[in-house]
Design an enzyme around this catalytic site. Structure first.
Site, PDB file in Angstrom:
ATOM      1  N   ASP A   1      45.953  37.380  41.278  1.00  0.00           N
ATOM      2  CA  ASP A   1      44.847  37.831  40.415  1.00  0.00           C
ATOM      3  C   ASP A   1      43.561  38.130  41.189  1.00  0.00           C
ATOM      4  O   ASP A   1      42.500  37.598  40.877  1.00  0.00           O
ATOM      5  CB  ASP A   1      44.551  36.764  39.354  1.00  0.00           C
TER       6      ASP A   1
ATOM      7  N   GLU B   1      46.913  42.449  29.399  1.00  0.00           N
ATOM      8  CA  GLU B   1      45.997  41.474  29.991  1.00  0.00           C
ATOM      9  C   GLU B   1      45.337  42.095  31.219  1.00  0.00           C
ATOM     10  O   GLU B   1      45.610  43.232  31.589  1.00  0.00           O
ATOM     11  CB  GLU B   1      46.745  40.191  30.396  1.00  0.00           C
TER      12      GLU B   1
END
Length: 327
Positions: A19, A226
Site C-alpha cells: 500500500d 478500494e
C-alpha cells in the site's frame, strides 16, 4: 552498502511492505507503506489476514538510489482509540508539519481514520488521541492542491466497511447495492486548516462513463472497490483506485477535485496476490507508479512488497497501461 533499487523489483526485502503512498518531500522520495507481518494467515473476504500493527517510512534520494528504511514511526500500542489493523496510510505536508493519515479498527471493530504529526517526513509520528470525528472506512489519501486547500479521499468495500455506511450511520449487516444499481463511490471531504478534522461532512464521489452514466455495482472491471488516490496533471484531477475483485488499478478524470470523474481506463494490470494498491507521484521530470505484489513471498496474500515503475501519459492526457511483468 545497500543496493540501488530497480524498477519493478521490491524496494526493500528485509520486511514486507504494501500500500505505498509516495511523495516528494525535501527533494527526496518518501514512501509511506503499510507493514505486513511475516506470519502465516488464512485469507478471507473480511481481510483478517492483514493484521498490520505498525508503520515504517522508506525514502530514496533518487530513483536509482538505495532505499532507506527509517524504522518504526508509529505503533498500534501508541494509538489510544485503535484496537487492530493499521492498514494503508498516506502522508501530507502543510503548516510546516508532516501528517500521517491512517485507518484502524476502533475498540468496537469499526474502521476509523486517524492522524498523527511529525516535524520530519521520516517521523516518528505522534497520533491524535482520538480518531477524526465522523470518519469511517479505510484507505485515506490526501491531496494538498495548488491553492493550499487539502482534500481527503477514502473508502473501501468488504473488509473496508464502506457499504455499511450507506445510511450515514454504521449498519453491520448492510450489503452493497444491487448489481444493476450505481456502484458506491469513494468519499471526499475538504480538511480543516489544521488538517485534523473534516471541514465538512464527506460526500460520495460520482464515477461515470463517457456518456455520464454512473458505473454500476456489477461492473467489477471498472467500479470502485478500494484504494482511492488523486493526483493532478496539466489541470486535470486523476482519481485512480483498485477494482478489488478483478485486481486492476483503473482511473477516471475530472476538472474538479470532488468530481464527478469520467472513467478512462486501466493503469495497472493484475499483479501476483489478491490486493492491488498504488500511488502516483511526479519526481523531477518524470512520473512514477508505486504499487505492491506478492512475488517476494511466493504469492502469500498477506506478505506483500512495494515496487515502482515509470508512468507515462498520452498526448490527450490519458495514461498508458502498465503490465509490470512485461515492462
Amino acid at each position: 552498502m545497500t543496493k540501488p533499487v530497480k524498477q519493478n523489483e521490491p524496494l526493500v526485502t528485509h520486511i514486507y511492505t504494501a500500500d505505498p503512498s509516495a511523495h516528494v518531500f525535501e527533494g527526496k522520495l518518501y514512501i509511506y507503506p503499510s507493514h505486513d507481518l511475516d506470519h502465516e494467515m488464512e485469507s478471507n473476504d473480511n481481510g483478517d489476514q492483514y493484521d498490520m500493527e505498525d508503520y515504517h517510512v522508506l525514502s530514496m534520494e533518487d530513483v536509482n538510489s538505495p532505499c532507506v528504511d527509517h524504522g518504526e514511526v508509529l505503533h498500534l500500542r501508541d494509538i489510544p482509540w485503535a484496537r487492530q489493523q493499521l492498514w494503508a496510510p498516506d502522508a501530507a505536508y502543510k503548516n510546516n508539519t508532516y501528517y500521517l493519515f491512517f485507518p484502524a479498527r476502533d475498540h468496537d471493530g469499526i474502521f476509523r481514520l486517524g492522524v498523527a504529526t511529525s516535524s520530519s517526513p521520516a517521523g516518528p509520528f505522534t497520533p491524535q488521541p482520538d480518531y477524526m470525528p465522523g470518519s469511517y472506512s479505510i484507505d485515506p489519501a490526501v491531496l494538498v492542491d495548488e491553492d493550499d486547500k487539502a482534500y481527503i479521499y477514502f473508502g473501501g468495500l468488504w473488509g473496508g466497511q464502506l457499504e455499511k455506511w450507506q445510511t450515514g450511520s454504521f449498519k453491520p449487516d448492510a450489503e452493497g447495492p444491487a448489481a444493476n444499481a450505481p456502484a458506491l463511490g469513494p468519499r471526499v471531504a475538504e480538511l480543516s486548516e489544521d488538517m485534523l478534522t473534516f471541514k465538512e461532512t464527506p460526500v460520495e464521489i460520482s464515477i461515470v462513463d463517457e456518456e455520464g452514466n454512473p458505473l454500476l455495482a456489477g461492473d467489477e472491471d471498472r467500479r470502485f472497490f478500494e484504494g482511492p488516490w488523486v493526483h493532478k496533471h496539466n489541470g486535470y484531477y486523476y482519481l485512480s483506485y483498485s477494482t478489488g475483485s478483478t485486481h486492476k488499478i483503473v482511473y477516471a478524470m475530472s476538472k474538479n477535485p470532488m468530481g464527478p470523474y469520467v472513467y478512462k481506463g486501466t493503469i495497472l494490470t493484475p499483479v501476483l496476490g489478491w490486493t492491488t494498491h498504488h500511488s502516483i507521484v511526479q519526481f523531477k521530470d518524470k512520473w512514477y507508479l508505486f504499487y505492491h505484489d506478492c512475488s517476494l513471498s511466493g504469492g502469500a496474500d498477506n506478505k506483500r512488497s512495494v515496487k515502482f515503475t515509470e508512468l507515462k501519459y498520452n498526448e490527450d492526457g490519458t495514461i498508458q497501461t502498465i503490465d509490470p511483468y512485461n515492462n
